[in-house]
Design a protein around this motif. Structure first.
Motif, PDB file in Angstrom:
ATOM      1  N   ILE A 144      14.400  40.982  64.810  1.00 19.42           N
ATOM      2  CA  ILE A 144      14.207  39.538  64.602  1.00 19.42           C
ATOM      3  C   ILE A 144      13.132  39.057  65.564  1.00 19.42           C
ATOM      4  O   ILE A 144      13.242  39.229  66.788  1.00 19.42           O
ATOM      5  N   SER A 145      12.092  38.447  65.041  1.00 17.97           N
ATOM      6  CA  SER A 145      10.977  38.006  65.871  1.00 17.97           C
ATOM      7  C   SER A 145      11.334  36.741  66.643  1.00 17.97           C
ATOM      8  O   SER A 145      12.317  36.049  66.338  1.00 17.97           O
ATOM      9  N   ALA A 171      27.984  35.015  68.363  1.00 19.78           N
ATOM     10  CA  ALA A 171      28.974  35.075  67.290  1.00 19.78           C
ATOM     11  C   ALA A 171      28.309  35.195  65.922  1.00 19.78           C
ATOM     12  O   ALA A 171      28.899  35.757  64.989  1.00 19.78           O
ATOM     13  N   LEU A 172      27.087  34.683  65.782  1.00 19.88           N
ATOM     14  CA  LEU A 172      26.362  34.827  64.511  1.00 19.88           C
ATOM     15  C   LEU A 172      26.180  36.300  64.173  1.00 19.88           C
ATOM     16  O   LEU A 172      26.449  36.737  63.044  1.00 19.88           O
ATOM     17  N   ARG A 173      25.710  37.044  65.157  1.00 23.93           N
ATOM     18  CA  ARG A 173      25.453  38.467  64.934  1.00 23.93           C
ATOM     19  C   ARG A 173      26.750  39.228  64.665  1.00 23.93           C
ATOM     20  O   ARG A 173      26.793  40.139  63.842  1.00 23.93           O
ATOM     21  N   THR A 185      19.190  40.037  59.019  1.00 27.01           N
ATOM     22  CA  THR A 185      18.154  39.188  58.434  1.00 27.01           C
ATOM     23  C   THR A 185      18.414  37.742  58.833  1.00 27.01           C
ATOM     24  O   THR A 185      19.540  37.379  59.212  1.00 27.01           O
ATOM     25  N   VAL A 186      17.379  36.949  58.762  1.00 25.19           N
ATOM     26  CA  VAL A 186      17.535  35.538  59.100  1.00 25.19           C
ATOM     27  C   VAL A 186      18.510  34.863  58.147  1.00 25.19           C
ATOM     28  O   VAL A 186      19.323  34.018  58.551  1.00 25.19           O
ATOM     29  N   GLU A 187      18.466  35.236  56.868  1.00 24.81           N
ATOM     30  CA  GLU A 187      19.360  34.628  55.883  1.00 24.81           C
ATOM     31  C   GLU A 187      20.828  34.937  56.205  1.00 24.81           C
ATOM     32  O   GLU A 187      21.692  34.054  56.110  1.00 24.81           O
TER      33      GLU A 187
END
Length: 425
Positions: free
Chosen positions: A325-326, A347-349, A392-394
């Protein structure tokens, strides 16, 4: 073997007298056998001196040496609970070789190895992490100032209180600094500040403080005593009841701040019994809940940690860097979820792994076989390989929206009101 200073006495009873006897009554007589006294002896005087003066084990023995209070080593050995024979160290030449053994080495201290289980090392922190410069400067300066306290002509607070919002990385940033500086800390939690036995938590703090001091003295490493979430253990919230242990812990911390080199764990006070000064770091969310004299200036230096947007972007960028992820994508994620703590982005990851884990469970045989797969497998068998999902960002945004929805449900849906409708707000 020659006889020396031996006296033998033989007593003869008097003869029975008779009217016809012409013998006189015999008086009791004695025979004395003794070694001739030397010219320098005073007869009986020398013998009395030898009886009154105790014989020493050796002219070079330290067991009978008296200290300033007139107590010998054996007395101190029994009076001090932490100074038993094994605490001196299982070292070759100091105790019988039977109790050392070749497998421990000729210069091994088994007790010190046991004591050091309270220390923490950070080999598990692998990778490139970002440390906020402001945080680094504050912690590093506090540690260095306390180690230079004897040479600085200023009043130095022993305690550094790091406080701020929940999930802002206070503990993690501190651990990263410890690893960078080579500090081997002794870490406690708020759960250890209470006990069913009065006085036990206060004694535990003093014991951990002395353990950190022994790391400095015996290993030559910097050490710190750290207490996480101190306000959860000592804070007053609403009608929270103050316990005896709360008062003892507060008093112990105040005493450490005032006398950082005189710490007792139950033994008698001695003038020579001093320890190394150990910096103390505590973390919490709201220090206004603590006892005011504990956090006053001179005892505790306060540091409010609220990461800036730049700090958050740098920390999250290092977190997602290995996922490809940039930094530009990280900025878009941070802007999409503003006013969130640092742990939110971690927590997102973690949430993105959920679907991949469910797929892996189906591949290994389903939920019914998990016990056999995870716990009851043979030693030669390995757990089936888990392939992490591609980030991914999505996927991260989808996880973020799910977490935000749960936060709103908790804040808006207060089921306690439904359960207890008869109670006013």
């Amino acid at each position: 073997m020659a006889l020396a200073n031996i006296s033998l006495r033989f007593k003869f009873p008097p003869l029975q007298s008779s009217p016809s006897s012409t013998f006189n009554l015999r008086k009791p007589s004695s025979i004395s056998c003794s070694k001739p006294s030397s010219a320098g002896d005073d007869g009986g005087k020398g013998a009395d001196d030898g009886a009154s003066k105790p014989r020493k084990l050796s002219e070079q023995s330290s067991w009978e040496v008296k200290d300033s209070e007139g107590k010998d080593y054996l007395y101190r050995l029994g009076a001090e609970s932490d100074n038993v024979n094994i605490a001196v160290g299982a070292r070759a030449g100091m105790i019988d070789d039977v109790f050392i053994g070749d497998f421990l080495g000729k210069d091994s201290d088994i007790v010190f190895d046991y004591r050091q289980k309270a220390t923490r090392s950070f080999e598990h922190l692998q990778g490139d992490y970002y440390i906020a410069p402001t945080f680094m400067d504050k912690v590093a300066v506090h540690i260095v100032k306390n180690y230079l306290a004897s040479s600085l002509n200023i009043k130095i607070p022993l305690i550094l209180g790091i406080w701020g919002g929940k999930g802002q990385g206070k503990t993690f940033q501190t651990e990263l600094i410890f690893k960078t500086m080579g500090v081997e800390p002794v870490i406690m939690s708020a759960g250890e500040l209470e006990s069913d036995r009065a006085g036990e938590p206060g004694k535990l703090i003093r014991d951990r403080y002395r353990t950190a001091s022994q790391v400095i003295q015996n290993q030559g490493k910097m050490s710190v005593l750290m207490i996480n979430d101190i306000d959860a253990g000592l804070g007053r919230f609403g009608e929270t009841q103050m316990t005896v242990n709360n008062q003892i812990v507060v008093g112990t911390l105040m005493n450490l701040a005032d006398n950082p080199t005189r710490v007792s764990v139950g033994q008698d006070w001695r003038e020579a019994d001093t320890v190394n000064r150990v910096p103390l770091i505590v973390t919490g969310n709201d220090f206004s809940r603590l006892y005011a004299p504990l956090i006053r200036e001179g005892r505790m230096e306060k540091f409010y940690w609220q990461p800036t947007r730049e700090d958050i972007v740098n920390i999250v960028s290092r977190m997602y860097e290995k996922d490809g992820i940039s930094r530009k994508e990280v900025v878009s994620i941070v802007d999409k979820f503003p006013n969130q703590a640092l742990d939110f982005y971690g927590a997102l990851r973690s949430r993105t792994y959920d679907r991949s884990i469910l797929k892996w469970v189906d591949e290994v045989g389903g939920i019914e076989t998990l016990e056999k797969t995870l716990l009851r497998r043979k030693r030669t068998q390995e757990i089936p390989q888990f392939i992490p999902p591609e980030q991914t960002v999505e996927a991260l945004l989808e996880s973020g929206y799910s977490l935000i929805k749960e936060q709103k449900l908790i804040n808006e849906t207060k089921l306690s009101k439904e359960y207890m409708k008869n109670i006013d707000d």
